[in-house]
Design a protein around this motif. Structure first.
Motif, PDB file in Angstrom:
ATOM      1  N   CYS A 273      21.748  -7.815  70.398  1.00  0.00           N
ATOM      2  CA  CYS A 273      20.643  -7.844  71.373  1.00  0.00           C
ATOM      3  C   CYS A 273      21.073  -8.397  72.735  1.00  0.00           C
ATOM      4  CB  CYS A 273      19.496  -8.687  70.833  1.00  0.00           C
ATOM      5  SG  CYS A 273      18.849  -8.058  69.276  1.00  0.00           S
ATOM      6  N   THR A 274      22.290  -8.905  72.815  1.00  0.00           N
ATOM      7  CA  THR A 274      22.692  -9.543  74.075  1.00  0.00           C
ATOM      8  C   THR A 274      23.347  -8.563  75.049  1.00  0.00           C
ATOM      9  OG1 THR A 274      24.757 -10.134  73.015  1.00  0.00           O
ATOM     10  CG2 THR A 274      23.025 -11.805  72.991  1.00  0.00           C
TER      11      THR A 274
ATOM     12  N   ASN B 195      14.258 -11.613  67.311  1.00  0.00           N
ATOM     13  CA  ASN B 195      15.401 -12.526  67.430  1.00  0.00           C
ATOM     14  C   ASN B 195      16.308 -12.072  68.567  1.00  0.00           C
ATOM     15  OD1 ASN B 195      17.558 -14.213  67.134  1.00  0.00           O
ATOM     16  ND2 ASN B 195      18.314 -13.270  65.240  1.00  0.00           N
ATOM     17  N   GLU B 196      16.012 -12.566  69.770  1.00  0.00           N
ATOM     18  CA  GLU B 196      16.765 -12.028  70.907  1.00  0.00           C
ATOM     19  C   GLU B 196      18.187 -12.576  71.009  1.00  0.00           C
ATOM     20  OE1 GLU B 196      15.032 -14.360  74.685  1.00  0.00           O
ATOM     21  OE2 GLU B 196      13.616 -12.982  73.743  1.00  0.00           O
ATOM     22  N   ASP B 197      18.533 -13.535  70.155  1.00  0.00           N
ATOM     23  CA  ASP B 197      19.900 -14.064  70.180  1.00  0.00           C
ATOM     24  C   ASP B 197      20.825 -13.306  69.237  1.00  0.00           C
ATOM     25  OD1 ASP B 197      19.111 -15.946  71.996  1.00  0.00           O
ATOM     26  OD2 ASP B 197      18.427 -17.336  70.449  1.00  0.00           O
TER      27      ASP B 197
ATOM     28  N   CYS C 249      15.059  -7.095  68.144  1.00  0.00           N
ATOM     29  CA  CYS C 249      15.426  -8.037  69.215  1.00  0.00           C
ATOM     30  C   CYS C 249      14.228  -8.839  69.727  1.00  0.00           C
ATOM     31  CB  CYS C 249      16.096  -7.294  70.365  1.00  0.00           C
ATOM     32  SG  CYS C 249      17.676  -6.561  69.885  1.00  0.00           S
ATOM     33  N   VAL C 250      13.037  -8.273  69.558  1.00  0.00           N
ATOM     34  CA  VAL C 250      11.837  -9.031  69.948  1.00  0.00           C
ATOM     35  C   VAL C 250      11.715 -10.246  69.027  1.00  0.00           C
ATOM     36  CG1 VAL C 250       9.303  -8.973  69.970  1.00  0.00           C
ATOM     37  CG2 VAL C 250      10.594  -7.078  70.940  1.00  0.00           C
TER      38      VAL C 250
END
Length: 549
Positions: A39-40, A33-35, A30-31
């Motif tokens: 990760c949401t 690719n936080e989208d 998630c670091v």
């Protein structure tokens, strides 16, 4: 690890390590690719989703698996209800041999401390993560200093028992904080914290303390809901913020803020109260004599009362927060009444006298109890409590009454040895914890009407309500049963601790049969009992002698 160990208390360290790895891998992902869709989600949801994917969850945890069918936040509340404090399905911790543990520490520090964290967390599922990390730091310091000693085992035993006691105490305090937040709501929780922090940091400006109290409440909420990652994260932010403004808060914080991050909390919690600022003006002018009091109060009740709590607390570090909350509640009731009259000032003219009367009554009560404890000792003090509380609630089981009596006596042991100005605050704080625990228990199994009534009081009024409670007049004692007073030679031969426990239970059962007994009658019977013991334990045929006597 702490979060998983507290929810899944039966899982092994290796089993949980796999779950921990999954979450850490996800965090790295998630670091980058936080989208990404996974990760949401909020953190607690991610944890609970992972728990609900555990194979054979129902086989190990039974009905707890049904929680997975609920939506958040009900799902989390459901999981929290299955947490068991010091569960009997976990065998007592066996520490590796002294030489083994020191080698383990040198060879693989991370695994050893990870195991310590796991061990503490699964046994104490309500202990907040910052506290567990702090205990791990203490444990590491103990290993560092003991592994170079000649007798490593003895050194570790001594330090471990201190750490264990601290863990127990922190756990009790934190559960109490969560209970206040849950049962009495944010307003009471914040008033209590504002009072305590104003006593501890009397030089800090009002606005800074109000902000800090608000932050503490938010962090507590996360910790109480079992969200330990956010709990650690936000707690360290809070400590960082306090240390960045330490000169605003207190000169006592400097040595704490120089420590490593995980050791700061313990130091800050245990730091002494700062000295009061010199020449603080009397509050009588601002809160009683000022013509504009009603105007200020009506402009904003809570803001006005918060400032009163702050001003009063910083001037009175010797009072308990409960006393200060009662004073504030009394003042609020008085203003509600007087501000509706034509002459408010005349209406609340006697306020100071009433206030001083209440403070003196509470101080006298502590003085009487501590004098009793310090002159007659722990044994007699406990007996006095057992007599009083058995009369108040004779419906409670003998074992539970003994447990409550012992807890209240422990408050005496802890608080009556302190200097005079710290006794009131100490004893009312710890008694509130004992009473609150009792009230929580009685929600599911009510004891009697007067206990229910006291348990429904405002938080700060419970202790005085219990103290003032008299004999339960509606109680009908069970018929006299001679077997209850059936004595045999065990009374003479049992180890001292067992003998003492037997005698205390006898005292409780006696009061349950005769709740109206006077002090004199109890003394007479106790005297007769002691004489019987002295005589019969020396006799050739103990049983016959006891039967006759």
């Amino acid at each position: 690890m702490i979060t998983f160990a507290q929810y899944l208390q039966k899982c092994s360290y290796d089993g949980l390590s796999k779950l921990v790895k999954d979450i850490v891998d996800l965090a790295h992902k998630c670091v980058d690719n936080e989208d990404a869709p996974e990760c949401t989600k909020p953190l607690p949801t991610i944890f609970l989703d992972r728990i609900c994917q555990v194979d054979q969850l129902r086989d190990s945890y039974g009905d707890m698996a049904d929680c997975c069918g609920k939506a958040d936040p009900e799902r989390n509340q459901c999981f929290l209800s299955f947490k068991v404090h010091q569960p009997d399905f976990i065998s007592p911790y066996q520490r590796p041999a002294a030489d083994v543990i020191c080698t383990q520490y040198q060879d693989d520090r991370v695994a050893l401390l990870g195991n310590f964290v796991y061990t503490v967390a699964r046994r104490n599922p309500f202990l907040h993560a910052p506290a567990i990390l702090g205990l791990a730091a203490e444990y590491e310091n103990a290993l560092k200093s003991c592994c170079s000693e000649n007798d490593v085992g003895a050194c570790l035993d001594e330090k471990a028992s201190v750490i264990k006691e601290r863990a127990k105490l922190i756990g009790v305090q934190q559960q109490h904080g969560c209970r206040i937040l849950d049962k009495y709501g944010e307003r009471t929780f914040q008033a209590n914290k504002l009072s305590r922090l104003s006593q501890k940091y009397p030089k800090a400006p009002f606005a800074e303390l109000v902000k800090m109290v608000h932050d503490v409440k938010d962090v507590y909420k996360e910790c109480c809901e079992g969200d330990m990652v956010e709990c650690v994260d936000d707690w360290s932010e809070l400590v960082k913020s306090l240390c960045s403004k330490q000169e605003v808060f207190s000169s006592k914080l400097k040595p704490c803020c120089e420590k490593p991050v995980v050791e700061r909390t313990k130091c800050i919690m245990e730091a002494d109260f700062d000295e009061k600022p010199d020449n603080l003006p009397s509050l009588v002018e601002k809160y009683i004599q000022d013509k504009e009091v009603c105007k200020s109060y009506e402009a904003g009740h809570d803001a006005f009362l918060s400032e009163f709590v702050y001003e009063y607390s910083r001037r009175h570090p010797e009072l308990s927060t409960q006393v200060i909350l009662r004073i504030t509640k009394g003042y609020e009731t008085l203003l509600d009444k007087c501000c509706k009259t034509d002459n408010p000032a005349e209406c609340y003219a006697n306020a100071v006298m009433e206030l001083n009367k209440h403070i003196k009554e509470t101080q006298d009560l502590v003085k009487t109890n501590c004098d009793l404890y310090n002159t007659h000792g722990e044994g007699d003090f406990l007996k006095g409590i057992l007599v009083r509380y058995t009369k108040k609630m004779p419906q409670v089981s003998t074992d539970t009454l003994l447990e409550i009596g012992r807890k209240m006596t422990a408050v005496g042991t802890k608080c009556c040895s302190l200097p005079e100005e710290k006794r009131l605050s100490c004893s009312e704080h710890y008694l509130s914890i004992v009473i609150e625990k009792m009230c929580k228990k009685q929600e599911s199994t009510p004891i009697n009407d007067q206990v229910t009534q006291c348990c429904n009081e405002f938080y700060s009024y419970k202790r005085p309500c219990f103290t003032a409670m008299g004999v339960d007049t509606k109680y009908v004692p069970p018929p006299f049963d001679p077997m209850m007073f059936n004595f045999d030679d065990k009374l003479c031969s049992a180890p001292p601790a067992e003998r003492e426990e037997g005698q205390l239970k006898l005292l409780i059962n006696l009061i349950k049969r005769k709740p109206q007994m006077t002090e004199e009658q109890i003394k007479t019977i106790a005297g007769g009992f002691t004489a019987m013991m002295d005589k019969c334990c020396k006799a050739a045929d103990i049983d016959t002698c006891l039967g006759e006597e």
